[in-house]
Write a protein that holds these residues in place. Structure first.
Motif, mmCIF file in Angstrom:
data_model
loop_
_atom_site.group_PDB
_atom_site.id
_atom_site.type_symbol
_atom_site.label_atom_id
_atom_site.label_comp_id
_atom_site.label_asym_id
_atom_site.label_seq_id
_atom_site.Cartn_x
_atom_site.Cartn_y
_atom_site.Cartn_z
ATOM 1 N N GLN A 1 11.492 -27.578 25.660
ATOM 2 C CA GLN A 1 11.794 -26.523 24.688
ATOM 3 C C GLN A 1 11.593 -25.147 25.315
ATOM 4 O OE1 GLN A 1 9.088 -25.893 21.156
ATOM 5 N NE2 GLN A 1 10.878 -26.667 20.055
ATOM 6 N N LYS B 1 18.746 -21.595 26.943
ATOM 7 C CA LYS B 1 19.395 -22.657 26.178
ATOM 8 C C LYS B 1 19.491 -23.919 27.038
ATOM 9 C CE LYS B 1 20.573 -20.105 22.527
ATOM 10 N NZ LYS B 1 20.137 -20.369 21.163
ATOM 11 N N LYS C 1 23.026 -36.826 23.481
ATOM 12 C CA LYS C 1 23.250 -35.709 22.544
ATOM 13 C C LYS C 1 21.985 -35.348 21.756
ATOM 14 C CE LYS C 1 27.567 -36.048 23.761
ATOM 15 N NZ LYS C 1 28.063 -35.161 24.834
ATOM 16 N N THR C 2 20.817 -35.592 22.350
ATOM 17 C CA THR C 2 19.563 -35.231 21.671
ATOM 18 C C THR C 2 19.183 -33.797 22.034
ATOM 19 O OG1 THR C 2 18.411 -36.350 23.480
ATOM 20 C CG2 THR C 2 18.643 -37.564 21.413
ATOM 21 N N SER D 1 18.789 -29.960 20.124
ATOM 22 C CA SER D 1 18.634 -29.369 18.786
ATOM 23 C C SER D 1 19.812 -28.470 18.437
ATOM 24 C CB SER D 1 17.332 -28.573 18.711
ATOM 25 O OG SER D 1 17.367 -27.487 19.620
ATOM 26 N N LYS D 2 19.974 -28.192 17.153
ATOM 27 C CA LYS D 2 21.098 -27.370 16.686
ATOM 28 C C LYS D 2 21.084 -25.970 17.280
ATOM 29 C CE LYS D 2 22.518 -29.504 12.378
ATOM 30 N NZ LYS D 2 22.784 -29.288 10.938
ATOM 31 N N ASP D 3 19.876 -25.418 17.486
ATOM 32 C CA ASP D 3 19.812 -24.063 18.036
ATOM 33 C C ASP D 3 19.928 -24.061 19.569
ATOM 34 O OD1 ASP D 3 17.376 -25.017 18.872
ATOM 35 O OD2 ASP D 3 16.161 -23.637 17.673
ATOM 36 N N GLY D 4 20.020 -25.227 20.157
ATOM 37 C CA GLY D 4 20.209 -25.320 21.606
ATOM 38 C C GLY D 4 18.973 -25.033 22.431
ATOM 39 N N ALA E 1 12.144 -29.134 15.412
ATOM 40 C CA ALA E 1 13.402 -29.077 16.157
ATOM 41 C C ALA E 1 14.333 -30.240 15.821
ATOM 42 C CB ALA E 1 13.107 -29.068 17.656
ATOM 43 N N PHE E 2 13.743 -31.427 15.564
ATOM 44 C CA PHE E 2 14.528 -32.631 15.267
ATOM 45 C C PHE E 2 13.924 -33.312 14.037
ATOM 46 C CE2 PHE E 2 14.687 -31.875 19.813
ATOM 47 C CZ PHE E 2 16.039 -31.983 20.107
ATOM 48 N N ILE F 1 25.008 -40.088 8.316
ATOM 49 C CA ILE F 1 25.027 -38.634 8.527
ATOM 50 C C ILE F 1 25.810 -37.936 7.421
ATOM 51 C CG2 ILE F 1 25.774 -36.807 10.099
ATOM 52 C CD1 ILE F 1 25.303 -38.793 12.407
ATOM 53 N N ARG G 1 20.656 -36.227 9.954
ATOM 54 C CA ARG G 1 21.461 -35.253 10.689
ATOM 55 C C ARG G 1 21.817 -35.792 12.079
ATOM 56 N NH1 ARG G 1 17.431 -31.550 8.593
ATOM 57 N NH2 ARG G 1 18.253 -30.453 6.766
#
Length: 750
Positions: free
Chosen positions: A82, A89, A122-123, A125-128, A428-429, A462, A468
């Motif tokens: 992180q 990113k 693809k694990t 997070s949405k915010d990258g 984050a997840f 989903i 999600r």
């Protein structure tokens, strides 16, 4: 009132008399029993509760499918990578370098398998800003914590090379190691410190080394024998580490209590001028009987846990029942033999600065309780109103009790770094650290319709809002089983995650996997297990409560042949349990005064505790109640008025009840010092309840209620006179003086 021949009847009196006459035989039989039980248990080994037997419902079905397929799910680990700031990113080169370094480092240990990159799974997070490297630990999952340290060190090495990133590992193995390091010794110290604590209090109470050692020795030998018996019995009903800890806790409490009751009465009679044999016979007929009645009542209460249908509770109930039964038998058999052998030597090792009680003075009344009783009996109505009102006020918060299984941060707070990692991962997840797990069993897991249903399930999980993503599917072709991992929306918020679970079970599954014939697809996981546990426990509450209350009522009715005593016993015990519930809710749910006990308000009570406390406290409360009421009844049979009998019974038992209560409170409070919130709740709840029971209930409310009832205390309807008479082994008649009579001059049948 001297040393005449005592003619008493009853199981406890006969057992005590035989043991006193056959001293070496009684001691030898007990030692042989302990050695045989310990040896047999060691030879048989202990069978522990399987995961598949822990719960019923879907969690049980999922565990059964996994076990039947011979699949040993490995311990899974996750490395959270992180960005510390907002600039970096997962797509940046520095971030990619760190991910690659983590993958190489963990693979290089040779301790892991199935290492996956977040760019493949693809694990991210949405915010990258966050990504997950996932892998499994080689070997048995139950011992993965012992092998994870090289992997943790490898991850720490990568962290040192990437200061702009936070690189932390979390998973079943790393949590196992962290908790073992932090709390493993903590539990052992708590368990084994109970013995010296109890011994220290007994030393103060008796003022003599030998007298203090006797109760501890009997409690320890009873625990040793029970541990052996648990090994043998576990082949029929599996046991567990939790059951072992609870057995030790209960065994130490009741083992010491029973010896304390017996020893203090024998001492009291000797100090009144009676010879050793007479004192022993009186103790056997009075305290011995109280121990049997109390022990049977406690066993019945513990048996209530067998009705929960929960393997862990059944193990705790049976283990507790066995140790109480063993301690009870030891108290009325080997203890009289030891006292007969020791004689005056029981006073050996006297502590110089502790004042010796004077010989010939009878029992030494408690000045404090004498003063309290004087006021209580002078105005019993006020005493009942004030005491009952205070207890009901303490109980009131329990009406808003909320129970749930604790998340990691609730259980341990922020005291451990891994808890902070857990919170960051959940932020984050959401749901990623504790996903729901769907165990799919089919005749052919690779059949087109099954593969299509699995794909539909992943998509609909989903689109329905239950998850999600990402939803991961792991196939075991040879066993025709698939594991589907679904991160639930809600994450560590149990209520929201529970709603997502319901959606998954009630909507998504029927519309996808449910349409294929021959498929089993139970949903398990931490959230599912918590829900299934709560549902099953809720269904067990009424049967357990009813069983314990009804059988305790029947035992008190038969033991005292008084409908009034039986009813008041149940009501007072329920008040004591209710007050304990109220304290738990106030301290741990609302956080009122939590800092005083080194705790914090976590917004809920651990799910298993209310039922556990009810059973344990209802049983243990009978110790004091039976002991005090038996002494009151004995005094009434001697010819004292009911009010004088109450005063005599409460005051003369105050010392032993206080000593017993202090020991119990101290032992239970040890568990309140542990770092786990669930253990704190158990320790504080038990300690508070025993303290309330030994003071407000037995010292104020019981005598006040009995004073108000007067002769109605001994009321038994004529239609109940045919009940078996279990009261015949009360006070020896040669010391009873004139027979007690009622208001019409007839002999009193108390």
């Amino acid at each position: 009132m001297g040393n005449g021949d005592i003619r008493v009847r009853g199981l406890a009196a006969r057992a005590g008399g035989w043991s006193a006459r056959h001293r070496w035989a009684a001691v030898g039989i007990w030692v042989l029993f302990v050695v045989l039980a310990t040896g047999l248990g060691s030879a048989a080994g202990r069978v522990d509760v399987k995961d598949s037997d822990q719960l019923k419902g879907e969690t049980h079905t999922a565990a059964r499918i996994t076990e039947d397929a011979g699949i040993d799910e490995p311990a899974s680990e996750t490395v959270l990578i992180q960005a510390k700031g907002s600039g970096l990113k997962a797509t940046d080169a520095e971030f990619r370098d760190a991910v690659g370094a983590v993958v190489r480092a963990v693979e290089g240990t040779g301790r892991v398998t199935e290492v996956t990159s977040p760019y493949d799974t693809k694990t991210i997070s949405k915010d990258g800003r966050s990504a997950l490297v996932q892998f499994d630990v080689r070997g048995e999952p139950d011992t993965a914590g012992e092998r994870i340290e090289p992997v943790l060190k490898a991850v720490e090495g990568v962290q040192q090379d990437h200061a702009s990133l936070r690189i932390e590992e979390i998973g079943g193995a790393s949590m196992m190691k962290t908790f073992d390091d932090a709390f493993g010794d903590d539990f052992k110290k708590a368990e084994y410190s109970a013995v010296p604590v109890a011994f220290g209090i007994l030393l103060i109470a008796f003022g003599a080394l030998v007298a203090a050692l006797l109760p501890v020795a009997l409690a320890v030998t009873a625990i040793m024998a029970t541990m052996g018996l648990m090994g043998v019995v576990s082949h029929v009903m599996p046991m567990s580490e939790t059951a072992n800890s609870v057995m030790l806790l209960v065994g130490m409490a009741v083992g010491v209590d029973y010896c304390l009751f017996y020893l203090r009465r024998e001492r009291e009679e000797r100090e009144a001028g009676r010879d050793a044999l007479t004192a022993l016979r009186i103790a056997a007929a009075t305290s011995g009987r109280a121990i049997v009645v109390s022990g049977v009542t406690v066993c019945v209460a513990m048996a209530g846990m067998l009705f929960t249908g929960l393997a862990e509770f059944e193990a705790m109930g049976l283990a507790s029942l066995m140790v109480v039964a063993v301690a009870m038998v030891g108290s009325v058999t080997v203890l009289p033999a030891l006292l007969s052998l020791l004689g005056e030597r029981v006073e050996k090792g006297r502590i110089p600065f502790l004042r010796r009680r004077k010989r010939g003075g009878g029992s030494q009344d408690s000045r404090f309780w004498t003063a309290v009783l004087r006021r209580v009996l002078a105005k019993p109505v006020i005493a009942v109103v004030v005491a009952a009102g205070a207890l009901l006020a303490i109980t009131a918060p329990a009406l808003g009790m909320k129970t749930q299984q604790f998340t990691l941060d609730q259980e341990f707070g922020d005291s451990l770094p891994i808890v902070q990692t857990y919170n960051r991962l959940n932020d984050a997840f959401p749901g990623g650290s504790e996903p729901a797990e769907v165990v799919v069993k089919a005749d052919d897991i690779n059949a087109p319709e099954v593969k299509s249903a699995l794909a539909d399930f992943r998509e609909r999980a989903i689109s329905s809002g239950a998850s999600r993503g990402p939803v991961e599917i792991k196939l075991h072709d040879a066993q025709n089983v698939a594991f589907v991992y679904v991160p639930l929306v809600g994450g560590s918020d149990q209520d929201k995650a529970g709603a997502s679970l319901d959606k998954l079970r009630d909507e998504v599954r029927p519309a996808t996997l449910g349409k294929v014939d021959g498929i089993e697809a139970p949903v398990t996981g931490q959230v599912a297990g918590s829900k299934d546990f709560n549902d099953q426990l809720a269904g067990a509450v009424v049967p357990v409560f009813a069983f314990v209350v009804v059988f305790a009522f029947a035992l008190m009715l038969l033991s005292f042949r008084s409908l009034t005593i039986a009813v008041t016993s149940i009501v007072l015990n329920l008040l004591s349990v209710g007050a304990a519930y109220g304290i738990l809710v106030a301290v741990f749910q609302h956080g009122w005064g939590a800092s005083l006990v080194g705790a914090e308000g976590v917004g809920a009570i651990i799910t298993w505790l209310p039922l556990f406390l009810f059973v344990i406290l209802f049983g243990l409360s009978m110790d004091y109640h039976v002991f005090v009421v038996s002494r009151i009844r004995e005094a009434r049979l001697r010819g004292l008025t009911t009010r004088d009998a109450i005063r005599h019974g409460v005051v003369t038992t105050a010392g032993v009840v206080t000593s017993a209560a202090v020991i119990m409170v101290a032992v239970f409070a040890i568990f309140g010092t542990l770092s786990m919130q669930s253990m704190k709740q158990m320790g504080v709840g038990l300690a508070a309840a025993v303290l309330i029971d030994a003071t407000i209930i037995r010292g104020v409310l019981l005598p006040a209620v009995m004073a108000l009832l007067g002769e109605r205390n001994w009321y038994l309807p004529k239609w109940l006179h045919r009940l078996p008479d279990l009261t015949h082994d009360e006070a020896p008649q040669e010391i009873a003086g004139p027979a007690a009579r009622d208001d019409e001059g007839e002999p009193l049948k108390v």
